[in-house]
Design a protein around this motif. Sequence first.
Motif, PDB file in Angstrom:
ATOM      1  N   ARG A   1       7.042  15.606   4.968  1.00  0.00           N
ATOM      2  CA  ARG A   1       6.502  14.278   5.256  1.00  0.00           C
ATOM      3  C   ARG A   1       6.341  14.086   6.767  1.00  0.00           C
TER       4      ARG A   1
ATOM      5  N   ILE B   1       1.960   8.382  -0.863  1.00  0.00           N
ATOM      6  CA  ILE B   1       2.665   7.283  -0.195  1.00  0.00           C
ATOM      7  C   ILE B   1       2.312   5.943  -0.840  1.00  0.00           C
TER       8      ILE B   1
ATOM      9  N   LYS C   1      11.054  10.060   5.105  1.00  0.00           N
ATOM     10  CA  LYS C   1      10.333   9.142   4.243  1.00  0.00           C
ATOM     11  C   LYS C   1      11.252   7.976   3.901  1.00  0.00           C
TER      12      LYS C   1
ATOM     13  N   GLN D   1      -1.434  13.215   0.757  1.00  0.00           N
ATOM     14  CA  GLN D   1      -0.240  12.528   1.278  1.00  0.00           C
ATOM     15  C   GLN D   1      -0.412  11.007   1.211  1.00  0.00           C
TER      16      GLN D   1
ATOM     17  N   GLU E   1       4.102   5.545  -4.132  1.00  0.00           N
ATOM     18  CA  GLU E   1       5.512   5.179  -3.958  1.00  0.00           C
ATOM     19  C   GLU E   1       5.648   3.696  -3.621  1.00  0.00           C
TER      20      GLU E   1
ATOM     21  N   ASP F   1       6.044   4.436   5.867  1.00  0.00           N
ATOM     22  CA  ASP F   1       5.500   5.774   5.624  1.00  0.00           C
ATOM     23  C   ASP F   1       4.009   5.876   5.948  1.00  0.00           C
TER      24      ASP F   1
END
Length: 468
Positions: A265, A318, A270, A314, A321, A295
């Motif tokens: 990350r 993110i 993260k 990525q 999440e 993030d």
Amino acid sequence: MIHRVLVRVNEFPVDNPVCKVNHDRGMEWRADGKDDDSKKIAEEAHMSSVYSAKWFRCAVTALFIMFLATQPAAGSAASLQQPAFKKAIILSVPGLSFMEIDSQTASLYPHISLLLENGAVGGLNTRTPVRGTEDNYLTIGSGAFAEAMEQVQGFGRAETAEGVPAHVLYARYLGQSAGEAEIVVPEMARLRQANEAGHYQADIGLLGETLKAHGVSRYVLGNRDRGSEGGDLGKRHAPLMLMDKDGLVGQGNVGAATLLPDPLRPFSVKTNYAYLLKEMEKVRAPAVVLLELGDLDRLYAERSGYSETRFARQKQEILAEIDRFLGQCLALLDEDDVLLLFSPLVHAEAREQKYLLSPVIWYGGQIPEGLLTSQTTKRQEVIANIDLAPALLKEFGLPVPAQMIGLPVQVVPQDEAFPQLEHLINRMQKIYQLRLDMLYPFVTYEVIVLLAALATAVFQLRRLKKWL
């Protein structure tokens, strides 16, 4: 005392054969007897009634004064307005823009879609005297335009700052104890001096101070650190939004515990969502909780090193999440609780593409689906950063201090509100882009015309001199 007065008033009963009291006219005495003794008794009775009346008035006055003395003074804690018994959960996602929040991408994230379909949505004008995430946090917390400094940030009280615990550094700089506050801003004096000398003279920390004075707890969790060590890589400006006038936040954690190591990350860290959720479950109303989810901001800070494919993957991970954590926060909301999702500043790529307004969504409680507006902007779909503090205070039923120049946010009920907002955002983005495309050629043309006119004038002046 009251009992004595009543006894004296009744020393001469109404049915006394010598003296009678006209109750309709107050204390009016007359003598029925015609001899001197009767007159004397009448006079004595009259004087006694006068004294009794004076005693009674004195007693009532004394009791009234005692009653006033026992009342709380204006502005004391007991006389302050009681806040609504609720929680306000604020999710701050630095870097988030309308490039991520649109009809196509939002469908990938169910909880974000839920907010867009059922909440009040708008574009947030994040303009400040000095553009920066820290400036927006401080501006929101002041309810007026304020200027922050990147190096001035919050610390956990036991974290090391300049070689000593942060609460010790705070005491060194300010000459006062941080008490039991879990988050401190040691360089608060620098912020005060900068803003007292500034054009807007913002009363920094006013939002946090008002919430604290009315018994509303304040929590700040998370950070934008560029690594797990903090220090020079620390990005802990979220406390500037909820700190009080002393630079303190009662509860929270902006340190390493809010991060997890992950070498794949950005900056090898993260967000520790499990820890944030655990801390959230401890919160009791009335309270305001600010969670900074850093993030996406970290990813854009490393943007230049990524391939397009890897960056897109990525970014999607993110955002997924964030969406899952949003769902967990929604599960913690009680009936009257509210949730605010916003971005204090869009990422650099969005600014280059002229997506200048950041997303803001207000959800929960009695908030209907609709478009956010305020008298600051005087238009639907758009509110200003200075409006968020008055809006939060009004959410708790608290008065808005006169020093705040922002105005409370309103909701215009509207079905299919987000598509209307999205249309506005895209139209504004095109206008900003065309403005630059048209402005530069126009300015160049104006300069050429002016130079040509100047050259012609000089040439004509020289010819005139030769002729003379």
